[in-house]
Write an enzyme that holds these catalytic residues in place. Sequence first.
Site, PDB file in Angstrom:
ATOM      1  N   ASP A   8      37.286  60.596  22.795  1.00 24.65           N
ATOM      2  CA  ASP A   8      36.429  59.927  23.827  1.00 24.65           C
ATOM      3  C   ASP A   8      37.015  60.149  25.204  1.00 24.65           C
ATOM      4  O   ASP A   8      38.382  60.483  25.328  1.00 24.65           O
ATOM      5  CB  ASP A   8      36.084  58.584  23.552  1.00 24.65           C
ATOM      6  CG  ASP A   8      35.006  58.125  24.626  1.00 24.65           C
ATOM      7  OD1 ASP A   8      34.238  58.849  25.168  1.00 24.65           O
ATOM      8  OD2 ASP A   8      35.011  56.926  24.936  1.00 24.65           O
ATOM      9  N   LEU A   9      36.526  60.155  26.346  1.00 25.66           N
ATOM     10  CA  LEU A   9      36.992  60.378  27.657  1.00 25.66           C
ATOM     11  C   LEU A   9      37.203  59.287  28.269  1.00 25.66           C
ATOM     12  O   LEU A   9      38.531  58.757  28.648  1.00 25.66           O
ATOM     13  CB  LEU A   9      35.919  61.232  28.398  1.00 25.66           C
ATOM     14  CG  LEU A   9      36.528  61.820  29.830  1.00 25.66           C
ATOM     15  CD1 LEU A   9      37.853  62.475  29.830  1.00 25.66           C
ATOM     16  CD2 LEU A   9      35.385  62.660  30.841  1.00 25.66           C
ATOM     17  N   ASP A  10      36.157  58.659  28.664  1.00 29.88           N
ATOM     18  CA  ASP A  10      36.209  57.228  29.414  1.00 29.88           C
ATOM     19  C   ASP A  10      36.890  56.083  28.704  1.00 29.88           C
ATOM     20  O   ASP A  10      36.394  55.860  27.597  1.00 29.88           O
ATOM     21  CB  ASP A  10      34.727  56.651  30.191  1.00 29.88           C
ATOM     22  CG  ASP A  10      34.194  57.882  30.923  1.00 29.88           C
ATOM     23  OD1 ASP A  10      34.920  58.395  31.351  1.00 29.88           O
ATOM     24  OD2 ASP A  10      32.920  57.684  30.904  1.00 29.88           O
ATOM     25  N   THR A  16      37.427  56.103  34.139  1.00 27.38           N
ATOM     26  CA  THR A  16      36.220  56.398  35.067  1.00 27.38           C
ATOM     27  C   THR A  16      35.215  55.320  35.170  1.00 27.38           C
ATOM     28  O   THR A  16      34.182  55.363  36.096  1.00 27.38           O
ATOM     29  CB  THR A  16      35.580  57.729  34.891  1.00 27.38           C
ATOM     30  OG1 THR A  16      34.931  57.818  33.721  1.00 27.38           O
ATOM     31  CG2 THR A  16      36.597  59.104  34.926  1.00 27.38           C
ATOM     32  N   LYS A  44      29.604  49.664  27.807  1.00 24.23           N
ATOM     33  CA  LYS A  44      30.571  50.599  27.042  1.00 24.23           C
ATOM     34  C   LYS A  44      29.853  51.060  26.048  1.00 24.23           C
ATOM     35  O   LYS A  44      29.245  50.775  25.121  1.00 24.23           O
ATOM     36  CB  LYS A  44      31.574  49.737  26.659  1.00 24.23           C
ATOM     37  CG  LYS A  44      32.680  49.369  27.637  1.00 24.23           C
ATOM     38  CD  LYS A  44      33.957  48.860  26.900  1.00 24.23           C
ATOM     39  CE  LYS A  44      35.249  49.168  27.893  1.00 24.23           C
ATOM     40  NZ  LYS A  44      36.555  48.732  26.980  1.00 24.23           N
ATOM     41  N   SER A 113      32.337  63.131  24.129  1.00 29.83           N
ATOM     42  CA  SER A 113      31.979  62.050  25.070  1.00 29.83           C
ATOM     43  C   SER A 113      30.613  62.076  25.639  1.00 29.83           C
ATOM     44  O   SER A 113      30.013  63.128  25.472  1.00 29.83           O
ATOM     45  CB  SER A 113      32.762  62.403  26.312  1.00 29.83           C
ATOM     46  OG  SER A 113      32.439  61.596  27.474  1.00 29.83           O
ATOM     47  N   ALA A 114      30.090  61.012  25.655  1.00 30.71           N
ATOM     48  CA  ALA A 114      28.717  61.108  26.397  1.00 30.71           C
ATOM     49  C   ALA A 114      28.627  61.206  27.636  1.00 30.71           C
ATOM     50  O   ALA A 114      27.461  61.496  28.099  1.00 30.71           O
ATOM     51  CB  ALA A 114      28.108  59.581  26.118  1.00 30.71           C
ATOM     52  N   LYS A 144      25.943  57.364  20.940  1.00 27.64           N
ATOM     53  CA  LYS A 144      26.713  56.507  19.876  1.00 27.64           C
ATOM     54  C   LYS A 144      26.060  55.260  19.824  1.00 27.64           C
ATOM     55  O   LYS A 144      25.663  54.789  20.697  1.00 27.64           O
ATOM     56  CB  LYS A 144      28.327  56.278  20.397  1.00 27.64           C
ATOM     57  CG  LYS A 144      28.969  57.697  20.663  1.00 27.64           C
ATOM     58  CD  LYS A 144      30.209  57.302  21.412  1.00 27.64           C
ATOM     59  CE  LYS A 144      30.656  59.002  21.594  1.00 27.64           C
ATOM     60  NZ  LYS A 144      32.133  58.583  22.593  1.00 27.64           N
ATOM     61  N   GLU A 168      38.862  56.138  20.118  1.00 26.76           N
ATOM     62  CA  GLU A 168      37.856  55.804  20.832  1.00 26.76           C
ATOM     63  C   GLU A 168      38.198  54.121  21.633  1.00 26.76           C
ATOM     64  O   GLU A 168      38.988  53.387  20.848  1.00 26.76           O
ATOM     65  CB  GLU A 168      36.736  55.408  19.865  1.00 26.76           C
ATOM     66  CG  GLU A 168      35.742  56.428  20.204  1.00 26.76           C
ATOM     67  CD  GLU A 168      34.425  56.406  21.052  1.00 26.76           C
ATOM     68  OE1 GLU A 168      34.612  55.101  21.857  1.00 26.76           O
ATOM     69  OE2 GLU A 168      33.746  56.947  21.245  1.00 26.76           O
ATOM     70  N   ASP A 169      37.557  54.089  22.552  1.00 25.70           N
ATOM     71  CA  ASP A 169      37.502  52.386  23.084  1.00 25.70           C
ATOM     72  C   ASP A 169      36.450  51.526  23.146  1.00 25.70           C
ATOM     73  O   ASP A 169      36.629  50.385  23.510  1.00 25.70           O
ATOM     74  CB  ASP A 169      38.039  52.716  24.529  1.00 25.70           C
ATOM     75  CG  ASP A 169      37.062  53.136  25.519  1.00 25.70           C
ATOM     76  OD1 ASP A 169      36.704  52.636  26.620  1.00 25.70           O
ATOM     77  OD2 ASP A 169      36.217  53.985  25.193  1.00 25.70           O
TER      78      ASP A 169
END
Length: 216
Positions: A8-10, A16, A44, A113-114, A144, A168-169
Site C-alpha cells: 500500500d502507499l499511504d 500522505t 483510513k 493503492s486506492a 478495499k 498494509e496499514d
Amino acid sequence: MKPACIFDLDGVIVDTAKYHYLAWKRLANSLGFDFTEHDNEQLKGVSRIESLNLILRLGGKELDAAEFDAALVRKNGWYLEYIQQIGPEEILPGAAEFLSSARAQGMKVALGSASKNAVLILERIQLLDQFDAIVDGNKVSKAKPDPEVFLKAAEELAVPASACIVFEDAVAGVQAARNAGMKVVGIGSAAVLDQAHFVLPNFAGLSIVDVLARFA
C-alpha cells in the site's frame, strides 16, 4: 516461485494522510462544518467517494450529483497543492531500504493503492523505479476490502495470489489482502490490525529476509 511483495502507499511507504486530512478539512469548512482528526480516522483505507459520503453524513449535509463531483475535484486540487511540497524526506522509516532488500532478493514488487495520485507521489519521493507494477485508483473501481486492487497487482506481476505478501496499514486493506488469498503483514498497531498474519510497527531496521523468516 519466489513470493512477490505488494505495498500500500499511504501509511506504508509515505505518510500522505496528513495532506488528505488538510484537504478534507478545508472542504468541510467550505461547506460550513468542521472535520476533526478523530473524524479522519474513519477514512483510513476508504475510497475518495465513500470518504466524501462519510464526511457529508458527519456534517449533516447533502449535495446533488453535480455538487458532489465538484466537491471531489476541489478536494483533490487542494490535496495536489499540498503534495507538491513532499520529497524523499517524507518516506516512512526504513521503507526505502526495505523495498531495496526485496529487489535485492530478486522479488517482484508492486504497489496496490486506492490513491489516484500514486505515480505523482512516487515520483516526488524518488521511488517510482522501485516498482515493477503500479495498480492505483485509476486502474480499479472497487474499494478495499474488495480484493480487486491486489488481485490486479498480482496479475500485472504474473504471480499467483497465493505467492504474494501484502504490506498494509489499514483494516480494510488487511481484509482485502485476506480476501485475495494473500499473506498480509500489518504496518502499525497490532491491536488494530489483528487480522494480519503478523504486524510490524514500521520497517526500521528490517529487511525482506526478516519477513520471509516469519512465513517459513
